[in-house]
Enzyme design. Structure first.
Site, PDB file in Angstrom:
ATOM      1  N   GLY A   1       1.793   6.431   5.856  1.00  0.00           N
ATOM      2  CA  GLY A   1       0.429   6.647   5.410  1.00  0.00           C
ATOM      3  C   GLY A   1      -0.553   5.905   6.287  1.00  0.00           C
ATOM      4  O   GLY A   1      -0.643   4.678   6.210  1.00  0.00           O
TER       5      GLY A   1
ATOM      6  N   ASN B   1      -3.804   9.339   5.935  1.00  0.00           N
ATOM      7  CA  ASN B   1      -4.282   9.184   4.567  1.00  0.00           C
ATOM      8  C   ASN B   1      -5.766   9.518   4.519  1.00  0.00           C
ATOM      9  O   ASN B   1      -6.160  10.595   4.932  1.00  0.00           O
ATOM     10  CB  ASN B   1      -4.016   7.765   4.066  1.00  0.00           C
ATOM     11  CG  ASN B   1      -2.604   7.598   3.531  1.00  0.00           C
ATOM     12  OD1 ASN B   1      -1.725   8.399   3.813  1.00  0.00           O
ATOM     13  ND2 ASN B   1      -2.388   6.554   2.758  1.00  0.00           N
TER      14      ASN B   1
ATOM     15  N   ASN C   1       2.615   2.450   3.725  1.00  0.00           N
ATOM     16  CA  ASN C   1       1.371   3.076   3.307  1.00  0.00           C
ATOM     17  C   ASN C   1       0.193   2.162   3.581  1.00  0.00           C
ATOM     18  O   ASN C   1       0.120   1.053   3.035  1.00  0.00           O
ATOM     19  CB  ASN C   1       1.422   3.389   1.804  1.00  0.00           C
ATOM     20  CG  ASN C   1       0.086   3.892   1.294  1.00  0.00           C
ATOM     21  OD1 ASN C   1      -0.352   4.968   1.660  1.00  0.00           O
ATOM     22  ND2 ASN C   1      -0.563   3.102   0.445  1.00  0.00           N
ATOM     23  N   GLU C   2      -0.713   2.616   4.462  1.00  0.00           N
ATOM     24  CA  GLU C   2      -1.952   1.901   4.754  1.00  0.00           C
ATOM     25  C   GLU C   2      -1.679   0.415   4.985  1.00  0.00           C
ATOM     26  O   GLU C   2      -2.321  -0.459   4.402  1.00  0.00           O
ATOM     27  CB  GLU C   2      -2.955   2.098   3.611  1.00  0.00           C
ATOM     28  CG  GLU C   2      -3.378   3.550   3.459  1.00  0.00           C
ATOM     29  CD  GLU C   2      -4.299   3.776   2.272  1.00  0.00           C
ATOM     30  OE1 GLU C   2      -4.557   2.816   1.520  1.00  0.00           O
ATOM     31  OE2 GLU C   2      -4.744   4.922   2.069  1.00  0.00           O
ATOM     32  N   THR C   3      -0.706   0.171   5.822  1.00  0.00           N
ATOM     33  CA  THR C   3      -0.265  -1.202   6.059  1.00  0.00           C
ATOM     34  C   THR C   3      -0.464  -1.618   7.506  1.00  0.00           C
ATOM     35  O   THR C   3      -0.041  -2.689   7.912  1.00  0.00           O
ATOM     36  CB  THR C   3       1.210  -1.325   5.629  1.00  0.00           C
ATOM     37  OG1 THR C   3       1.561  -2.683   5.528  1.00  0.00           O
ATOM     38  CG2 THR C   3       2.132  -0.598   6.593  1.00  0.00           C
TER      39      THR C   3
END
Length: 977
Positions: A430, A442, A404-406
């Protein structure tokens, strides 16, 4: 495919040996009666350690949720200001004598985090990740008779995540005894190769430990107990199923896969696995199809906590939460941002809820002491394999999310590693776009035109809104003007519900329950786009339920414990947007209207925007029996809307299909609160230490209408063999502990959650309160009431009376309460509930005569202008700012000046002078401000535009230190003048 003759010959043997094999493989749940103690305990792993003074409890167990909220909690706003630390568990187990010669292991479903396990003083190992299952082999270390398991949980370094994590053994624990030749843990993989209503071809891979030549019989058993298909052999096996019952969101049909292992002529192991037959199709032009049926994923993101019960959610409460989402029309959940316990997947299998199963939040540091920062590189492959082997047989799982958002690229080729264990499901992430099968959007997915532009550039790529939309709502709270979190970023504009605010109750941390409070895109715009874009397979809104933590976002400081993104609050009460989604995602006729129709301080005739959500052809609105017109849904904004002059009475909406009324919703203006309404969903609470009951409490007027402004404290007496799992009301800034005997109503409602213990005695809950507006301008009617409800057994007869005083004196010698009374000045009302001549409960409520505050936000003000938020070169910033920060500051040898116009300059008065940042806004009468301790809960925007911080603090007595936070980390400036 086995021939009918061989099947018949084998069936008799199989039945006999399966019975014998059942005795060989034994799984024993050991959740009950663990010893527990918080804090470091030297030597607690030793078999001879004295734990007599430790608390006895059952797991799953979350220690953090039992504690008090505190501004000084190490986890801060990320962890909802709840306690964290080191805790220990111990349990003595008695190994049966007939387990001698077997392999024995212990399995944990979830332990957060950094757990170390010992048996009889021997360390078995450590697992840092708190969200995956794991097991240890006990065989070499067991003794005959009693053995001691010890578990140390280390959640001391904080924040260990960006949200509330819990602390403790959060899942079930079991012992498993098998023959040395047995099915490997996680060694079964069931796959559907092809399927339709007439025929399915399935494949089963089975890994065996102890005998490479072992023979495996896999039988698929239908819900009527019949063998639907089977295969005998080893390794990969394929067989057909005629007229299969497919797993789907409307009919989640399940089969039992029975795997029997034969070694050297003896059947040595048997295991049953719940599976489903279904096909998944992902096409960039037509979208997603389940079993050949095109559909959108109507999804929500979900963190793992259960509100007042924390991360150790009893199965029944978890099931009720999932059923509430299902009734809304939700058919998919993204496990944000980590896997769940096996109970979650089992329930999604049974309920027909698809799952985007997410393994990690980040692959690097996203919180100061999180898994990404401390453990990812060493452990990610181990944890990914464990995750996949544990979960891949669940038919509910339709996609894997790798993070996620990484980062936009799958830098570590997690997708490639996943496909070594399961290549039947696509990967996404994400805001991960490269290296995954389906691009996940996202925040960028809510930007104006973002999805359309993506499709123009990549017409053959499929995508999913992994975290869109982000909208905020607080149940019972309304504002007619639109509020956007990020004032300096693009967004999808929506029409205002009103030019000027008309409601002024609440708290600055609350968010409007009209669909006009959010980030980048509204719920209505997002769903309309998702519905109409074939290349977008669905959306997972942030979030389904409110969740604890991430309270520092926006303007959050203690006592803000959440930022309410959910469409269902912490107590499980739906907010208005719940019915918006129901109107778009379900077919059963329904209609809902907002806001409620009890507005004490609204001038008669004030125009109120009344919104209806409905899946009916038309909706007609009535005020006190008079029709205000019948309307069709606005095709762009997916709602029905009227401007209604406020007149107390009855507001009713009627939904019509084909001209006939099929649904109705009524609001009635409530009078002052008179009584408590008590209702439970379980009047026969089982004495099994597992069953739960939920108690709903509300304030009612004389006609039984809910009073939506009531915020009074409810006190409880709990009698019988029952555990209080926690009280909750959904208020984002209510930091009363959960496991106490009181809770305040929040906009008219509160809830309590209970779990049965040993013993079948009656269970009685008594609730009492002093009702009325605690801040009144002229006079206020006050009522006192007591109510009782049984969770088990018959309500006993009792002589109950209430005595009270209005001067704060001892109520036991006060007046006998008979009817509501009126206050005209500030005072303290005290009351005592007397049952059968004995005082049972003492109540106290302060009432203050004074003017009601007008709660607002500068961005909701009629004086607010968009242009005021822009930085004007040469003119400075024209928006509001806090004069406390004006002056010259030094950081790292560089001077900065914050001028009266609110702009912060770097290297002031030199040729290198340049605007550096500007103060975006400050709440009027900010409740978080206290002299020079805090400069305000607003935002600082850094130049060039784009990055905003949520809080600014002035520290030290002389206000000589300025802390500007980026996330949880402050940048420190020292005053020079």
């Amino acid at each position: 495919m086995i021939t009918p003759l061989k099947l018949a010959a084998f069936a008799g043997i199989s039945m006999f040996v399966f019975s014998a094999a059942q005795a060989e493989r034994e799984r024993v749940n050991i959740d009950f009666d663990w010893k527990f103690k918080a804090g470091e305990q030297t030597g607690a792993q030793s078999i001879d350690y004295n734990d007599a003074d430790w608390r006895t409890l059952d797991v799953p167990h979350d220690w953090s949720i039992e504690g008090e909220y505190s501004a000084d909690a190490p986890a801060g706003g990320s962890g909802a200001y709840l306690p964290t630390g080191i805790v220990w568990y111990r349990k003595t187990i008695d190994i049966p004598s007939d387990w001698k010669g077997r392999d024995v292991s212990i399995e944990f479903d979830s332990v957060y985090m950094n757990s170390t396990v010992w048996v009889n003083g021997v360390e078995l190992g450590s697992r840092p990740y708190g969200y995956v299952t794991f097991a240890y082999d006990l065989t070499p270390y067991l003794r005959s008779g009693k053995n001691v398991i010890a578990v140390r949980v280390d959640n001391e370094q904080q924040p260990s995540a960006r949200w509330y994590t819990s602390t403790g053994i959060l899942g079930s624990v079991s012992l498993l005894a098998t023959d040395p030749v047995h099915v490997k843990r996680g060694g079964i993989f069931f796959q559907t190769l092809t399927a339709d209503k007439e025929r399915a071809l399935v494949q089963v891979e089975t890994e065996i430990v102890g005998d490479e030549k072992a023979t495996v019989l896999n039988q698929l058993i239908s819900d009527d107990g019949k063998v639907a298909g089977e295969a005998l052999g080893a390794g990969k096996q394929q067989f057909e199923v005629n007229q299969p019952k497919l797993w789907g969101v409307d009919e989640p049909n399940l089969y039992t896969l029975r795997t029997t292992v034969t070694s050297e002529g003896k059947e040595v192991d048997a295991i049953e696995t719940q599976v489903g037959i279904r096909t998944l199709t992902f096409d960039p032009h037509t979208g997603f199809a389940l079993n050949g049926e095109p559909m959108k994923m109507k999804g929500v993101c979900e963190h793992h906590d259960g509100g007042p019960v924390g991360g150790a959610i009893p199965r029944k409460i978890l099931k009720e939460r999932l059923e509430l989402l299902k009734a809304m029309g939700c058919n998919a959940i993204r496990t944000s941002h980590n896997p769940r316990t096996q109970e979650f997947y089992e329930l999604c299998d049974a309920l027909g809820i698809m799952v985007m199963d997410e393994i990690f939040d980040g692959w690097h540091q996203k919180a100061e002491a999180d898994y990404g920062a401390r453990f990812f590189r060493q452990w990610w492959k181990i944890d990914v394999e464990e995750w996949l082997r544990s979960n891949r047989n669940h038919p509910c799982i339709v996609m894997y999310s790798i993070g996620n958002e990484t980062g936009q690229d799958d830098l570590h080729d997690i997708t490639g590693y996943i496909k070594k264990f399961d290549d039947t499901r696509p990967t996404t992430g994400g805001s991960v776009f490269q290296g995954v099968d389906i691009q996940g959007f996202n925040g960028p997915g809510g930007m104006p035109g973002a999805m359309q532009k993506f499709h123009e550039q990549y017409p053959n790529e499929l995508c999913v809104r992994t975290e869109v939309p982000h909208t905020l709502q607080t149940r019972g709270f309304y504002r007619v003007r639109t509020w956007w979190r990020d004032k300096d970023r693009p967004r999808n504009e929506i029409p205002e519900y009103g030019a000027e605010q008309i409601f002024f109750d609440g708290h600055p941390r609350y968010s409007s329950s009209y669909d006009n409070c959010g980030v980048r895109i509204s719920a209505r715009t997002s769903w309309r786009e998702t519905r109409d874009m074939p290349w977008v397979i669905g959306e997972f809104r942030w979030t389904g339920f409110d969740y604890l933590g991430e309270a520092s976002f926006g303007d959050g400081e203690f006592p803000a414990r959440i930022w309410n993104f959910g469409i269902i609050d912490l107590a499980g009460f739906p907010k208005d947007l719940y019915w918006f989604y129901q109107s778009q995602w379900t077919k059963e006729p329904m209609v809902h209207i907002l806001p409620h129709w009890t507005h004490r301080f609204l001038e008669p005739g004030t125009p109120v925007p009344v919104v209806a959500y409905s899946n009916c052809d038309e909706v007609e609105l009535f005020l006190n029996g008079e029709s205000l017109g019948r309307k069709s849904e606005d095709p762009e904004w997916l709602e029905f809307i009227w401007r209604v002059p406020y007149i107390p009475g009855e507001l009713k909406a009627v939904g019509y299909d084909n001209g006939k009324p099929v649904a109705e919703k009524v609001w009635k203006t409530a009078g002052p609160p008179i009584t408590l309404g008590l209702e439970t969903n379980n009047i026969e609470l089982k004495a099994d230490r597992l069953d739960t009951a939920t108690l709903t409490v509300q304030a009612l007027d004389a006609n039984g209408n809910n009073v939506p402004w009531a915020m009074n404290r409810i006190s409880f007496t709990i009698e019988g063999p029952v555990e209080n799992l926690g009280f909750e009301n959904g208020d984002p800034v209510d930091v009363n502990p959960h496991r106490v005997d009181y809770r305040d109503l929040f906009y008219g409602y509160a809830r309590g959650f209970f779990q049965g213990t040993d013993g079948d005695a009656p269970i009685q809950i008594t609730a009492a309160t002093i009702l009325g507006d605690t801040l009144f301008e002229d006079s206020e009617q006050v009522a006192i009431d007591v109510g009782r409800v049984m969770l088990r057994g018959k309500l006993p007869e009792a002589d109950i009376e209430i005595r009270y005083t209005t001067d704060g004196s001892d109520p036991l010698s006060g007046n006998l309460y008979k009817e509501p009374f009126t206050l005209r000045d500030s005072t303290t009302v005290r009351a005592v509930v007397v049952r059968d001549g004995t005082p049972l409960m003492v109540l106290e409520q302060e009432f203050v005569k004074g003017k009601k505050p007008r709660v607002s936000d500068i961005r909701w003000s009629p004086d607010y202008e968009e242009s005021g938020w822009e930085f004007q070169a040469g003119e400075g910033y024209r928006g509001p700012h806090d004069p406390q920060v004006t002056g010259t500051w030094e950081r790292g040898g560089t001077l900065y000046e914050i001028r009266e116009d609110g702009v912060m300059y770097e290297s002031p008065g030199t040729p290198d002078e340049k605007p550096f940042a500007y103060w975006v806004y400050d709440y009027p009468l900010d409740p978080f401000e206290a002299g020079h301790e805090n400069a305000g809960s607003g935002q600082v925007c850094w130049l060039p535009l784009g990055t905003a911080t949520s809080k600014v603090k002035l520290e030290n007595q002389d206000a000589d230190k300025l802390l500007i936070y980026k996330g949880e980390n402050p940048q420190i400036y020292h005053r020079t003048n």
